[in-house]
Design a protein around this motif. Structure first.
Motif, mmCIF file in Angstrom:
data_model
loop_
_atom_site.group_PDB
_atom_site.id
_atom_site.type_symbol
_atom_site.label_atom_id
_atom_site.label_comp_id
_atom_site.label_asym_id
_atom_site.label_seq_id
_atom_site.Cartn_x
_atom_site.Cartn_y
_atom_site.Cartn_z
ATOM 1 N N LEU A 395 41.393 37.485 51.934
ATOM 2 C CA LEU A 395 41.299 38.923 51.559
ATOM 3 C C LEU A 395 42.712 39.442 50.950
ATOM 4 C CD1 LEU A 395 39.477 40.093 54.823
ATOM 5 C CD2 LEU A 395 38.470 39.547 52.503
ATOM 6 N N SER A 396 43.739 39.130 51.407
ATOM 7 C CA SER A 396 44.921 39.358 50.812
ATOM 8 C C SER A 396 45.153 39.267 49.468
ATOM 9 C CB SER A 396 46.152 39.152 51.552
ATOM 10 O OG SER A 396 46.192 39.445 53.114
ATOM 11 N N ALA A 399 42.719 40.995 46.998
ATOM 12 C CA ALA A 399 43.237 42.453 46.998
ATOM 13 C C ALA A 399 44.333 42.384 46.113
ATOM 14 C CB ALA A 399 43.727 43.046 48.471
ATOM 15 N N GLY A 402 43.189 42.110 42.522
ATOM 16 C CA GLY A 402 42.424 43.301 42.251
ATOM 17 C C GLY A 402 43.314 44.453 41.969
ATOM 18 N N GLY A 403 44.605 44.527 42.507
ATOM 19 C CA GLY A 403 45.733 45.483 42.347
ATOM 20 C C GLY A 403 46.384 45.280 40.924
ATOM 21 N N TYR A 418 49.241 50.795 42.421
ATOM 22 C CA TYR A 418 48.540 49.985 42.433
ATOM 23 C C TYR A 418 49.359 48.458 42.425
ATOM 24 C CZ TYR A 418 44.221 52.603 41.620
ATOM 25 O OH TYR A 418 43.113 53.338 41.785
ATOM 26 N N ALA A 425 50.115 42.615 48.829
ATOM 27 C CA ALA A 425 48.811 41.963 49.154
ATOM 28 C C ALA A 425 49.114 40.514 48.779
ATOM 29 C CB ALA A 425 47.589 42.573 48.402
#
Length: 804
Positions: A395-396, A399, A402-403, A418, A425
């Motif tokens: 998940l990290s 993320a 995505g950031g 962001y 993350a």
């Protein structure tokens, strides 16, 4: 007793934990003591004043400041007469203040950030200032100065004012800073009066005087006495304290977070090393709850030791930290540290809480050790990746990716958020995935070693691949520190370069003249500049109790007119052609005709038209006699010609590219101070985490070293293996940290390119990277080699036969 015995027997394993906690408590103690000592105090200028009266406060502005609205000259005289009749009041002193700065050796001297240092002579009564030589000024051109200037009675002293440099004859010296002229001359140089000082009789009840003054003032002012007078702390000091508080807060949060990180990794690694011991305890009947309580007891003992050490060291560090903040202009010049009990108790409590938080995850893991673990002999890591690590790590990483994507497409307002989210993350994800990532990275990094002759390189490669948890525990703090340092420093440098490029490309000027060593430019400096000059001046004006900033520009707005951009025009409920009456700094109301304007766009427009309200500069000068010019844009002249026209006036002439590179230098410098402090702290915690892990690991590898020696290796070869392993692990952590930071910085770079529509270069702070790598290597090599040498002192045959 069992807890104390465990700490004594495994003191090498707890040494780093105690050090990390003690460092955290030290920083928290020092930061809290500095914060408590940095509370506002009654300004020295008003110490002798029983009651202070100021004008009605304007609505709070975005910076949290509420300026006092000045009275008209007529109203000042009327209020002074009425207040002088209050029982217990011996004298009412209007406080006329204006900008004044000495010119020494041809250059402005003193603190350019200071609030107005020029005053009427009567204002010396407000602070109880005393003459140390000479007499008070009695005629125009005479001056009494503070002893800090070094001037003597009879000297001619050049003083910069808003109008320009003025030569005064020094007739007296005073035991407090400032430049004092006659009250009549001060009234001409100053803006309107917003403060009246009420000097009281020795036996006067200041609370009663306050109440009587409040009744007279009504809604036209506020009276303050006693401790309430701290409200008169200069705005520059308030802002400085706020900046210092932000740094202290960041230091405290980072210390607590880093200490939790080090303690958690230490206990987790310790549980992995002690699995046979824990399994034996389970075999003889210990329950999971008892195992957890044992570890929490160890944390309690470690926390108490660290708290005591940290509090003592923090008391000693606080004055040093306070001095550094003063030097960095993050605390006022008169700042000093004072002791208080509650910061010491809070800091000690924080140390205990951090110790318990750090051991929580390790205690859960320890409670799951099975009795059969007591029979295990191999030191190979078993199942280093748990289900929780897989889920949270995945998940990290998702993320983080995505950031990076969001940062590359975000506007300037969301770019930093962001990017930081992406970096944090990715760092968390890579740290959790370390047991999976480390083996292939180590194989790749150690590939050249496999081609080298000799057993050393093979031992290095295989030992790092087998002991994945040890390698990951050592590489993780390097990864985190390199990632954050490169990201923060690189982000600041990349953004600064992009903003400078954008500003330089837009400024419609050949030369920019800005203040140097002064808070602003005088009229004399502006008028002396050659070519076509556009000076920019801003002041506060007041409408129905609300303060807003007005810009004065030469020749841009007709006299008697006030231009207001349309969005703000609607907010004020005005329309083109309306008349508006404002109170300006001179305290007198001025009626101006409204002209609708278009909101400026772009960085250059914001520099040249910094506010939504604009008036003619000459009009503003009449309404604000003490205002200074922030910057002047010049066309039709060279940098050399502009500089030659304003010698000794605190002016710096630059071309647009140089000006853009130095724009907002104060803010960038503060960021650099923040980064440097955080960098030093990060390196300290990284060093502790690495040293602690390696000391624990090498102390537990005495049997491995014995096997190597019994196989024919000499002590030097064993130490060589340890050194190469250490360098390899630090290199792995550095590489992964750079990978994270560069990925996040790429998002920053692309986002900036999109915002300014120009090429932006990514800035990698190699000097900071070198500091982190160097500190990590020195501490890692030192701790690992020292522990290994200690283990090598015991005969190999004895070590080979030792049990856990």
């Amino acid at each position: 007793m069992h807890v104390l015995a465990t700490i004594r027997s495994r003191w090498t394993g707890f040494l780093g934990t105690i050090g990390a906690l003690a460092l955290g408590v030290t920083i928290v103690t020092a930061a809290l003591l500095v914060h408590v000592s940095a509370q506002p105090g009654v300004p020295v200028r008003y110490e002798a004043t029983g009651v202070i009266v100021h004008g009605p406060l304007a609505a709070e502005n975005p910076g949290g400041h509420r300026p006092a609205i000045p009275w008209t000259a007529e109203r000042t005289a009327d209020l002074s007469g009425k207040l002088a009749g209050v029982d217990g009041v011996s004298q009412v002193v209007p406080d006329y203040s204006f900008y004044a700065q000495a010119v020494l050796d041809g250059e402005p001297a003193g603190d350019a950030r200071a609030d107005p240092q020029g005053h009427g002579w009567s204002s010396t009564l407000l602070g109880g200032d005393r003459l140390t030589d000479g007499r008070a000024p009695e005629a125009p051109g005479e001056l009494a100065v503070g002893e800090d200037t070094g001037a003597s009675v009879g000297d001619d002293l050049t003083v910069l004012t808003a109008a320009g440099p003025v030569v005064y004859r020094v007739v007296g010296t005073v035991d407090a800073p400032g430049f004092h002229v006659t009250d009549d001359e001060a009234a001409k140089l100053a803006d309107g009066v917003a403060v009246l000082g009420l000097l009281t009789e020795p036996d006067a009840d200041t609370a009663a005087v306050d109440a009587a003054a409040t009744a007279i003032l009504g809604d036209e002012g506020v009276a303050l006495h006693g401790a309430e007078r701290v409200a008169f702390e200069p705005e520059s000091h308030t802002r400085t304290r706020w900046l210092g508080t932000q740094l202290l807060t960041a230091m405290t949060v980072l210390s607590a977070f880093a200490a939790v990180f080090v303690v958690a990794s230490t206990f987790a690694f310790g549980v992995a090393q002690r699995r046979r011991e824990l399994g034996l305890l389970r075999t003889i009947g210990a329950t999971p709850g008892q195992i957890r309580r044992m570890l929490f007891g160890e944390a309690l003992g470690v926390g108490l030791i660290a708290a005591v050490i940290g509090v003592v060291l923090g008391i000693g560090l606080a004055p040093i930290l306070g001095g550094l903040l003063v030097d960095a202009e993050l605390e006022p010049p008169d700042f000093s540290v004072r002791l208080a009990a509650w910061p010491l108790l809070v800091a000690g409590g924080v140390g205990m809480i951090v110790a318990f938080l750090g051991v929580w995850a390790a205690s859960r893991r320890a409670a799951k050790v099975r009795p059969m673990e007591a029979l295990r002999e191999a030191s190979v890591d078993a199942k280093p990746m748990t289900r929780g690590r897989w889920i949270l790590g995945t998940l990290s990483l998702a993320a983080g990716v995505g950031g990076v994507v969001l940062a590359a497409t975000a506007g300037a307002e969301d770019l930093l958020n962001y990017s930081m989210m992406a970096a944090i993350a990715l760092i968390v994800g890579l740290t959790l995935y370390a047991p999976v990532i480390i083996p292939p990275v180590v194989r790749l990094a150690s590939w050249p070693f496999t081609r080298a002759k000799g057993a050393t390189w093979t031992v290095v490669r295989e030992s790092t691949l087998v002991a994945v948890r040890r390698v990951a525990s050592t590489a993780a703090p390097v990864l985190v520190t390199v990632g954050f340092v490169v990201l923060l420093a690189g982000m600041v440098q990349t953004m600064k370069g992009a903003m400078s490029t954008d500003l330089a490309a837009q400024l419609p000027a050949e030369v920019v003249v800005s203040p140097e060593g002064t808070p602003g430019l005088s009229d004399a400096a502006v008028d002396a500049l050659p070519g076509d000059a556009l000076p920019v001046m801003t002041v506060d004006a007041y409408l129905d109790g609300e303060a807003f900033t007005v810009t004065g520009l030469r020749g841009d707005v007709p006299p008697g007119t006030i231009r207001i951009v349309e969005p703000y025009l609607e907010t004020l409920g005005l329309a083109d052609g309306d008349e508006i009456t404002l109170t300006f700094p001179d305290g007198e109301p001025a009626t101006l005709t409204v002209q609708a304007g278009v909101e400026p766009e772009g960085r250059a427009a914001e520099e040249m038209y910094p506010t939504a309200v604009i008036v003619d500069r000459e009009t503003l000068r009449e309404l604000a006699p003490n205002a200074l010019t922030e910057v002047v844009y010049v066309n039709g002249a060279t940098v050399g010609e502009a500089a030659a026209a304003v010698p000794g006036m605190g002016a710096l002439a630059l071309d647009t590219e140089s000006f853009a590179a130095h724009a907002d230098e104060r803010e960038w410098e503060l960021l650099r101070v923040f980064m440097l402090v955080l960098l030093i702290m990060a390196i300290g915690y990284t060093a502790l985490a690495i040293a602690n892990t390696l000391i624990m690991a090498n102390a537990d590898r005495r049997g491995d070293f014995a096997v190597l020696r019994l196989s024919g290796a000499v002590n030097a070869q064993v130490l060589k293996v340890v050194a190469v392993e250490t360098v390899l692990v630090v290199a792995v952590g550095t590489g992964l940290g750079l990978l994270v930071a560069v990925a996040a910085l790429e998002g920053v770079r692309r986002g900036l390119e999109s915002s300014i529509d120009a090429d932006v270069a990514m800035a990698i702070p190699w000097d900071y990277v070198g500091m982190v790598i160097g500190a990590s290597l020195v501490l890692a090599l030192g701790s690992s080699l020292l522990t290994a040498r200690t283990a090598l002192r015991t005969p190999a045959v004895r070590l080979a036969g030792m049990k856990e």
